[in-house]
Design a protein around this motif. Sequence first.
Motif, short mmCIF file in Angstrom:
data_model
loop_
_atom_site.label_atom_id
_atom_site.label_comp_id
_atom_site.label_asym_id
_atom_site.label_seq_id
_atom_site.Cartn_x
_atom_site.Cartn_y
_atom_site.Cartn_z
N ALA A 18 10.06 2.47 -2.22
CA ALA A 18 10.73 1.38 -1.51
C ALA A 18 10.95 1.70 -0.04
O ALA A 18 10.72 0.85 0.84
CB ALA A 18 12.07 1.07 -2.18
N ARG A 19 11.36 2.92 0.26
CA ARG A 19 11.63 3.28 1.65
C ARG A 19 10.34 3.33 2.46
O ARG A 19 10.28 2.86 3.60
CB ARG A 19 12.35 4.62 1.73
CG ARG A 19 12.75 4.99 3.15
CD ARG A 19 13.57 6.28 3.21
NE ARG A 19 13.88 6.62 4.60
CZ ARG A 19 13.04 7.24 5.42
NH1 ARG A 19 11.83 7.57 4.98
NH2 ARG A 19 13.39 7.52 6.66
N ALA A 20 9.29 3.90 1.89
CA ALA A 20 8.00 3.97 2.58
C ALA A 20 7.45 2.57 2.83
O ALA A 20 6.84 2.30 3.87
CB ALA A 20 7.01 4.78 1.75
N ALA A 21 7.69 1.67 1.89
CA ALA A 21 7.24 0.29 2.04
C ALA A 21 7.98 -0.39 3.19
O ALA A 21 7.39 -1.15 3.98
CB ALA A 21 7.46 -0.49 0.75
N LEU A 22 9.29 -0.12 3.31
CA LEU A 22 10.08 -0.71 4.39
C LEU A 22 9.63 -0.19 5.75
O LEU A 22 9.52 -0.96 6.71
CB LEU A 22 11.56 -0.38 4.16
CG LEU A 22 12.56 -1.02 5.14
CD1 LEU A 22 12.51 -2.54 5.06
CD2 LEU A 22 13.98 -0.51 4.86
N VAL A 23 9.33 1.09 5.83
CA VAL A 23 8.85 1.69 7.08
C VAL A 23 7.49 1.11 7.45
O VAL A 23 7.24 0.76 8.61
CB VAL A 23 8.78 3.22 6.96
CG1 VAL A 23 8.10 3.83 8.19
CG2 VAL A 23 10.18 3.81 6.79
N ALA A 24 6.59 1.03 6.48
CA ALA A 24 5.26 0.48 6.74
C ALA A 24 5.34 -0.96 7.22
O ALA A 24 4.61 -1.38 8.13
CB ALA A 24 4.41 0.56 5.47
N SER A 25 6.25 -1.72 6.65
CA SER A 25 6.44 -3.10 7.06
C SER A 25 6.96 -3.18 8.50
O SER A 25 6.51 -4.02 9.29
CB SER A 25 7.44 -3.80 6.12
OG SER A 25 7.71 -5.11 6.54
N LYS B 99 0.82 -1.22 0.00
CA LYS B 99 0.00 0.00 0.00
C LYS B 99 0.85 1.26 0.00
O LYS B 99 0.35 2.35 -0.31
CB LYS B 99 -0.92 0.01 1.22
CG LYS B 99 -1.98 -1.09 1.20
CD LYS B 99 -2.83 -1.03 2.47
CE LYS B 99 -3.87 -2.13 2.47
NZ LYS B 99 -4.69 -2.12 3.72
N ALA B 100 2.12 1.13 0.38
CA ALA B 100 3.00 2.29 0.46
C ALA B 100 3.52 2.67 -0.93
O ALA B 100 3.54 1.84 -1.85
CB ALA B 100 4.17 1.99 1.40
N VAL B 101 3.95 3.91 -1.05
CA VAL B 101 4.49 4.41 -2.32
C VAL B 101 6.00 4.59 -2.18
O VAL B 101 6.46 5.42 -1.39
CB VAL B 101 3.83 5.75 -2.72
CG1 VAL B 101 4.43 6.25 -4.03
CG2 VAL B 101 2.32 5.59 -2.83
#
Length: 233
Positions: free
Chosen positions: A129-136, A125-127
């Motif tokens: 690569a870094r945002a995806a890692l933080v969301a995870s 759902k994140a936009v």
Amino acid sequence: MRNKDNTVNIRAKNKLLMIDGTATPGAARVKPKREAKPKPEAKPKSEAKKNYHHGDLRAALLEAGFKLLEDRKGEALGLREVAREVGVSPTAIYRHFPDKSALMLALAHEGLERLGTAQHRAAQKAVGARAALVASGVTYVRFAAENPALFRLIFSYVPPISPLDAALDEVGLAMRGLREGIQATMPSHFSESEKKVATLLAWSLVHGLAELMLNGHITKDWKLIERVVGSCL
């Protein structure tokens, strides 16, 4: 008077019934009543619960285990207790889990996959690569807060392996997502050793936050957690 007498005679004849199995002339035919077939008795709920297919029963036992695990706040589970929750005999559960350790290990593995699935969905759902890692990472902490007994079970029963060194297809979804997330956010010229260090730092960060929260050292302040994870990853 004659007409009335005839009418009475006709009615009397029509009322004649069967005699010795033969019908009297002019007798009215009476259809025998059909006996109502007895309705099949409804099976008790306890019996209905026992009609599981092989795979369905295992899934039902795991779900019962998860429920009891959280309801009892992580206290030890018994095989008979789980069987009773599902409504099957203890013999049925032994076909899938020969002992308590086998059940707990299955719950731990399934729990770890659920953690990985939750992280994967959050990352998608994140936009970026870094945002995806933080969301995870935030999802990791949130999963621990929402499933404290299961979270502790995961790291108590899953065999100690080296998820940082094993091949990606040999690790669970959670660790695979973390390693791929680090790979996507770090510059390509970084060595595998440096990526391994970054992966361990990221895992230590979110796992440490989860433990601090479960032990009551920090509150469930999700904005603060997001800021901490975001500033470190």
